[in-house]
Motif scaffolding. Structure first.
Motif, PDB file in Angstrom:
ATOM      1  N   LYS A  74      14.759  -8.300 -22.064  1.00 64.86           N
ATOM      2  CA  LYS A  74      15.570  -7.333 -22.806  1.00 64.86           C
ATOM      3  C   LYS A  74      16.126  -7.966 -24.077  1.00 64.86           C
ATOM      4  O   LYS A  74      16.092  -7.365 -25.155  1.00 64.86           O
ATOM      5  N   SER A  75      16.617  -9.184 -23.969  1.00 64.68           N
ATOM      6  CA  SER A  75      17.154  -9.895 -25.118  1.00 64.68           C
ATOM      7  C   SER A  75      16.075 -10.142 -26.167  1.00 64.68           C
ATOM      8  O   SER A  75      16.312  -9.977 -27.373  1.00 64.68           O
ATOM      9  N   LEU A  76      14.883 -10.527 -25.726  1.00 66.08           N
ATOM     10  CA  LEU A  76      13.773 -10.757 -26.635  1.00 66.08           C
ATOM     11  C   LEU A  76      13.372  -9.467 -27.347  1.00 66.08           C
ATOM     12  O   LEU A  76      13.144  -9.451 -28.560  1.00 66.08           O
ATOM     13  N   LYS A  77      13.307  -8.374 -26.605  1.00 59.80           N
ATOM     14  CA  LYS A  77      12.963  -7.084 -27.198  1.00 59.80           C
ATOM     15  C   LYS A  77      14.010  -6.649 -28.220  1.00 59.80           C
ATOM     16  O   LYS A  77      13.672  -6.130 -29.285  1.00 59.80           O
TER      17      LYS A  77
ATOM     18  N   GLU B 111      15.696  -5.973 -33.889  1.00 60.52           N
ATOM     19  CA  GLU B 111      16.673  -6.268 -34.945  1.00 60.52           C
ATOM     20  C   GLU B 111      16.037  -7.015 -36.112  1.00 60.52           C
ATOM     21  O   GLU B 111      16.365  -6.763 -37.269  1.00 60.52           O
ATOM     22  N   SER B 112      15.134  -7.941 -35.814  1.00 61.96           N
ATOM     23  CA  SER B 112      14.548  -8.782 -36.863  1.00 61.96           C
ATOM     24  C   SER B 112      13.320  -8.149 -37.510  1.00 61.96           C
ATOM     25  O   SER B 112      12.954  -8.513 -38.623  1.00 61.96           O
ATOM     26  N   GLY B 113      12.655  -7.254 -36.780  1.00 62.58           N
ATOM     27  CA  GLY B 113      11.417  -6.672 -37.282  1.00 62.58           C
ATOM     28  C   GLY B 113      10.202  -7.532 -36.991  1.00 62.58           C
ATOM     29  O   GLY B 113       9.086  -7.168 -37.327  1.00 62.58           O
ATOM     30  N   ASP B 114      10.408  -8.683 -36.372  1.00 64.82           N
ATOM     31  CA  ASP B 114       9.301  -9.564 -35.984  1.00 64.82           C
ATOM     32  C   ASP B 114       8.791  -9.153 -34.610  1.00 64.82           C
ATOM     33  O   ASP B 114       9.517  -8.561 -33.814  1.00 64.82           O
ATOM     34  N   SER B 115       7.534  -9.500 -34.330  1.00 62.65           N
ATOM     35  CA  SER B 115       6.997  -9.232 -33.001  1.00 62.65           C
ATOM     36  C   SER B 115       7.578 -10.242 -32.003  1.00 62.65           C
ATOM     37  O   SER B 115       8.031 -11.324 -32.384  1.00 62.65           O
ATOM     38  N   MET B 116       7.536  -9.877 -30.728  1.00 63.79           N
ATOM     39  CA  MET B 116       7.995 -10.803 -29.700  1.00 63.79           C
ATOM     40  C   MET B 116       7.134 -12.063 -29.722  1.00 63.79           C
ATOM     41  O   MET B 116       7.641 -13.164 -29.505  1.00 63.79           O
ATOM     42  N   ARG B 117       5.851 -11.919 -30.015  1.00 66.84           N
ATOM     43  CA  ARG B 117       4.931 -13.065 -30.101  1.00 66.84           C
ATOM     44  C   ARG B 117       5.424 -14.067 -31.138  1.00 66.84           C
ATOM     45  O   ARG B 117       5.474 -15.272 -30.875  1.00 66.84           O
ATOM     46  N   VAL B 118       5.777 -13.581 -32.322  1.00 69.83           N
ATOM     47  CA  VAL B 118       6.236 -14.460 -33.393  1.00 69.83           C
ATOM     48  C   VAL B 118       7.538 -15.151 -33.002  1.00 69.83           C
ATOM     49  O   VAL B 118       7.713 -16.352 -33.231  1.00 69.83           O
TER      50      VAL B 118
ATOM     51  N   PRO C 101       0.204 -23.766 -35.043  1.00 71.82           N
ATOM     52  CA  PRO C 101      -0.287 -23.744 -36.425  1.00 71.82           C
ATOM     53  C   PRO C 101       0.592 -22.855 -37.309  1.00 71.82           C
ATOM     54  O   PRO C 101       1.012 -21.769 -36.895  1.00 71.82           O
ATOM     55  N   ASP C 102       0.872 -23.311 -38.534  1.00 71.60           N
ATOM     56  CA  ASP C 102       1.743 -22.578 -39.448  1.00 71.60           C
ATOM     57  C   ASP C 102       1.297 -21.136 -39.659  1.00 71.60           C
ATOM     58  O   ASP C 102       2.115 -20.238 -39.755  1.00 71.60           O
ATOM     59  N   GLY C 103       0.009 -20.911 -39.724  1.00 75.66           N
ATOM     60  CA  GLY C 103      -0.510 -19.563 -39.955  1.00 75.66           C
ATOM     61  C   GLY C 103      -0.210 -18.584 -38.839  1.00 75.66           C
ATOM     62  O   GLY C 103      -0.372 -17.379 -39.002  1.00 75.66           O
ATOM     63  N   GLU C 104       0.224 -19.089 -37.704  1.00 76.60           N
ATOM     64  CA  GLU C 104       0.514 -18.217 -36.558  1.00 76.60           C
ATOM     65  C   GLU C 104       1.975 -17.788 -36.510  1.00 76.60           C
ATOM     66  O   GLU C 104       2.358 -17.002 -35.648  1.00 76.60           O
ATOM     67  N   LEU C 105       2.772 -18.307 -37.418  1.00 75.38           N
ATOM     68  CA  LEU C 105       4.219 -18.008 -37.381  1.00 75.38           C
ATOM     69  C   LEU C 105       4.595 -16.804 -38.229  1.00 75.38           C
ATOM     70  O   LEU C 105       5.728 -16.690 -38.679  1.00 75.38           O
ATOM     71  N   HIS C 106       3.657 -15.896 -38.432  1.00 76.37           N
ATOM     72  CA  HIS C 106       3.958 -14.660 -39.152  1.00 76.37           C
ATOM     73  C   HIS C 106       3.480 -13.470 -38.321  1.00 76.37           C
ATOM     74  O   HIS C 106       2.621 -13.606 -37.451  1.00 76.37           O
TER      75      HIS C 106
END
Length: 57
Positions: free
Chosen positions: A17-20, A25-32, A46-51
């Motif tokens: 729930k906290s992650l969701k 709130e941030s607009g980022d995916s849970m994966r990111v 890898p840096d390319g995976e942090l978006h």
């Protein structure tokens, strides 16, 4: 071709729930969010995976 592995974990309901909420709130995916946390803990990510890979509408 980029190959990815599946990682499935079980977390307490309050953690999910906290992650969701953080993702909403941030607009980022849970994966990111999880990948950034893993990187901060010293896990190689890898840096390319942090978006966010979701398409912008």
């Amino acid at each position: 071709m980029k190959i990815e592995e599946t990682l499935q974990i079980t977390v307490p309901p309050a953690t999910k729930k906290s992650l969701k909420m953080l993702a909403a709130e941030s607009g980022d995916s849970m994966r990111v969010i999880v990948l950034r946390a893993l990187a901060a803990a010293g896990v190689q990510v890898p840096d390319g995976e942090l978006h966010d890979r979701r398409k912008v509408k």
